[in-house]
Scaffold this active site. Structure first.
Site, PDB file in Angstrom:
ATOM      1  N   ASP A 131       4.400  -0.614   3.119  1.00  0.00           N
ATOM      2  CA  ASP A 131       3.246  -1.112   2.379  1.00  0.00           C
ATOM      3  C   ASP A 131       3.526  -2.530   1.906  1.00  0.00           C
ATOM      4  O   ASP A 131       4.619  -3.073   2.131  1.00  0.00           O
ATOM      5  CB  ASP A 131       2.860  -0.179   1.222  1.00  0.00           C
ATOM      6  CG  ASP A 131       3.924  -0.087   0.143  1.00  0.00           C
ATOM      7  OD1 ASP A 131       4.842  -0.947   0.104  1.00  0.00           O
ATOM      8  OD2 ASP A 131       3.854   0.833  -0.693  1.00  0.00           O
ATOM      9  N   LEU A 132       2.538  -3.144   1.274  1.00  0.00           N
ATOM     10  CA  LEU A 132       2.684  -4.515   0.803  1.00  0.00           C
ATOM     11  C   LEU A 132       3.224  -4.511  -0.617  1.00  0.00           C
ATOM     12  O   LEU A 132       2.755  -3.750  -1.470  1.00  0.00           O
ATOM     13  CB  LEU A 132       1.338  -5.244   0.850  1.00  0.00           C
ATOM     14  CG  LEU A 132       0.655  -5.316   2.210  1.00  0.00           C
ATOM     15  CD1 LEU A 132      -0.590  -6.200   2.132  1.00  0.00           C
ATOM     16  CD2 LEU A 132       1.600  -5.837   3.276  1.00  0.00           C
TER      17      LEU A 132
ATOM     18  N   ASP B 293      -3.043  -0.170   1.119  1.00  0.00           N
ATOM     19  CA  ASP B 293      -2.080  -1.077   1.772  1.00  0.00           C
ATOM     20  C   ASP B 293      -0.940  -0.284   2.411  1.00  0.00           C
ATOM     21  O   ASP B 293       0.147  -0.817   2.625  1.00  0.00           O
ATOM     22  CB  ASP B 293      -1.530  -2.081   0.760  1.00  0.00           C
ATOM     23  CG  ASP B 293      -0.694  -1.417  -0.333  1.00  0.00           C
ATOM     24  OD1 ASP B 293      -1.043  -0.288  -0.735  1.00  0.00           O
ATOM     25  OD2 ASP B 293       0.296  -2.013  -0.779  1.00  0.00           O
TER      26      ASP B 293
END
Length: 296
Positions: free
Chosen positions: A173-174, A216
């Protein structure tokens, strides 16, 4: 159903074969033709069926049809050419026929009758295909969605078991994505997701698969062991750091790796990758971890 029609004709090295008689006209069984065209949902199969039917009733070398990004063709491109522009449901189709001889009025009538039958089943098949793709792909990033990920995971696990081959899952994920949205707004956050997805697609191999499973959150299915998967993870980290848009907004990613084990379920396989992702986050982010304890 209403069709708009415009026709342009021009010769392409037309030569009438010597000593060859035109085939006797065949009766058109409209019911049978409609049944043939409507029994397929693949657009190319529908069009190939149409080409075959047209070839049975007209002196046809080949036919092509263009619609949006679809380009269908059957037979060969030679002889006498006719181009037609047709409309169905406000959609424009261009059809090109390559004929062995110019059509007489009765054949032109037959052509118009037959082509009016194919457009609706072809249009339906194209719509079905596009709806199927929409059901599998994320509308924002164009990566596979959660449903497609789950289906692909089952297939990849079955392949790994059948061939006794390696399979790894990367959960990523970010970093600080919520902060990015809070500081710059959701449109910029969406743009970051799009650019990140494009970067993933350009970084992974043809045999790898990338998915956005929500927010995300992304996953990668890798036909490799966990150690080899770390090479891809490092490539992703390098690509993010050198991506102009992502780097400009300090977009970074963390990743967790798990390798398929014989006693894994789909859930435990993912959970081990997610646990490794948590360890990467706890280590400060912008890195990867393998569930076995090895780190990068």
């Amino acid at each position: 159903m209403e069709f708009g029609l415009a026709t342009e004709s021009f010769p392409i090295e037309y030569r009438k074969p010597m000593g060859v008689c035109a085939p006797a006209p065949q009766e058109i069984d409209l019911v049978n033709i409609i049944q043939q065209l409507h029994q397929h949902l693949d657009p190319r199969t529908v069009f190939a069926c149409f080409g075959k039917i047209m070839g049975q009733h007209l002196p046809l070398y080949g036919v092509r049809l263009d619609y949006k990004d679809y380009h269908f063709h059957w037979g060969s491109q030679k002889g006498y050419a006719i181009e037609q522009h047709l409309t169905i449901a406000d959609s424009q189709f261009t059809v090109n026929y390559n004929l062995k001889a110019p059509l007489v009025p009765s054949q032109t009538q037959k052509l118009n009758q037959l082509q009016s039958l194919v457009l609706q089943p072809l249009f339906n098949a194209i719509q079905y295909r596009e709806m199927s793709l929409q059901a599998m792909y994320d509308a924002l990033t164009q990566l596979g969605n959660r449903h497609y990920y789950q289906e692909s995971l089952k297939k990849e696990i079955a392949r790994a078991q059948r061939h006794n081959s390696d399979l790894s899952l990367i959960a990523l994920d970010l970093d600080n994505f919520k902060q990015l949205n809070d500081d710059h707004g959701h449109p910029l956050g969406d743009k970051a997701l799009i650019e990140f997805a494009r970067m993933l697609n350009s970084t992974i191999r043809d045999t790898d698969q990338a998915f956005r499973i929500g927010g995300d959150e992304f996953t990668l299915l890798i036909q490799a062991n966990a150690e080899d998967a770390t090479i891809l993870c490092q490539r992703v980290l390098d690509a993010v750091a050198t991506h102009q848009y992502l780097d400009n907004y300090q977009v970074r990613t963390s990743m967790g790796i798990s390798q398929w084990r014989a006693n894994d379920s789909e859930q435990t396989f993912y959970q081990r990758a997610d646990n490794a992702l948590y360890l990467a986050k706890a280590a400060g982010g912008q890195c990867y971890r393998i569930h076995s304890g090895l780190s990068g």
